[in-house]
Enzyme design. Sequence first.
Site, PDB file in Angstrom:
ATOM      1  N   GLU A 221       0.880  -1.175   0.000  1.00 61.07           N
ATOM      2  CA  GLU A 221       0.000   0.000   0.000  1.00 61.07           C
ATOM      3  C   GLU A 221       0.911   1.217   0.000  1.00 61.07           C
ATOM      4  OE1 GLU A 221      -3.303  -0.051  -0.144  1.00 61.07           O
ATOM      5  OE2 GLU A 221      -3.587  -2.200   0.054  1.00 61.07           O
ATOM      6  N   CYS A 255      -2.435   9.532   2.575  1.00 61.83           N
ATOM      7  CA  CYS A 255      -1.943   8.935   1.325  1.00 61.83           C
ATOM      8  C   CYS A 255      -2.864   9.227   0.148  1.00 61.83           C
ATOM      9  CB  CYS A 255      -1.753   7.438   1.488  1.00 61.83           C
ATOM     10  SG  CYS A 255      -3.249   6.604   2.028  1.00 61.83           S
TER      11      CYS A 255
END
Length: 468
Positions: A221, A255
């Site tokens: 990720e 993010c």
Amino acid sequence: MTKFKDKIVLITGGTSEIIKLQREFFLGNKTKSVKFRLEQLKRFRHILKENEALLYDAIYADFGKSVFETYETELVLIYHEINQAIKKVKQWSKPKKVRTNLANFPGKSRIYSEPFGNTLVVGAWNYPYQLTLVPVVSAIAAGNTVVIKPSELASHTSAIMAKLINENFPKDFLYVQEGGVSETTDLLNQKFDKIFFTGSTRVGRIVYEAAAKNLTPVTLELGGKSPSFVFPDADLKMTAKRIAWGKFLNAGQTCVAPDYVLVHSDVKDRFLEELKNQILQIQGEDPKGCESYVRIINKQNFDRLSELIDPDKIYFGGETSVEYLHINPTVLQNVTFNDKVMEEEIFGPILPIIEFNDLEEIITDVKRRPKPLALYVFTKKESIKRKILNEVSFGGGCVNDTIMHLSNPKLPFGGVGSSGMGNYHGKMGFDCFSHKKSVLHKGIWFEPFLKYKPYTNLNKKILKWIVE
Ligand code: NAD
């Protein structure tokens, strides 16, 4: 007595000893039972709920995050994942029936979800609880043991996760290893059956390389520069509100935050005006004094971000305070793809605005860059939505919103290309920590003669007739 023995193991054995213990524990088959998984998930929820005050204190000490925002952006997601896993784990774990083809008559075909075994979860600091613990919930639900490595940059949250987990779970099942690069490197040198990593693309490469040595499957990720497109027909007030919220939440240290905005020239000025109004409404005149505006995680990131603010391009904000590691929401205008701020993921409260006129050209510009983790498009026109969704590859995103796609557990969350591989949340999290074992259960009362010699022309004709 057991506790004393456990301590000795820790001191003398380090992480390799923990992994050995977890390997033995997994081989004992305890985690295969759904009853055991349910007990652990409930225990996990109970421990978090009982100690919420400690969780709030730790995250406030790390970067001044408020109780409300911690609940909204961290704990809600974890509780939701746990509750869903408790509700569904029995169903998810059942062998899945699939149709059996003629060649395998008489038979039944089943897909078994089996745990990988011993797993490693490495977390990032920006949402230290949910990014570390949501995958742990999935790993438990799928029947794995887990070594957890939170980010050392958020040291208080790392310490509280270590305390709560290591004091309440047997270390041969769950164990938090605190530490930085050397501890992570040490862990990566061990053999795991699955590694789940959240962090930068740079470290993602290191993790992938280490995993390759043992052919360990990985979920990565990672990050990247996530664009927001704003078209002339968009509802500019709502667009500005949702971009301002998504960008400056957690002071831009998200993010999937909109990294930069691509706005059509026809509405650039009006959009900037709306953006300024919305930032003032959401964050107030002086966000530094506002307890709901978080600070930058450390001096290194503060310095990096400060250097990205080109004084000649500030449209709004730009104030910084090294004493409080604070950067006000900042909007930069007249930015081009050649500016320094466009080189790497910003990961802070600086929003560059790039103007465009031509849809084809701007889509090509985005497509030539590394595939982003998220993409947001603000328009009412179906043709524009369709074009962007069809032509640009990205991890996930929203039409007419930012960030919220990750709050729907029915949507898989993950990147593509340099923003990551694999995905999780809800059932996808369970699948991410499970091997899908295909098994054909064959009846013994019939066997097709076509499989066997002699390979005659007649047999070939019959086979062709069946297949074609
Ligand atoms: P990072 O890559 O610096 O650190 C992540 C983890 O890797 C930490 O636990 C750290 O201890 C470890 N690590 C750091 N350097 C290492 C090395 N040389 N060898 C081995 N391990 C090492 O990332 P970060 O600063 O914690 O997080 C910021 C980045 O993470 C941003 O790029 C952001 O976009 C990305 N991110 C992605 C997601 C997502 O869900 N896709 C979520 C949050 C953050």
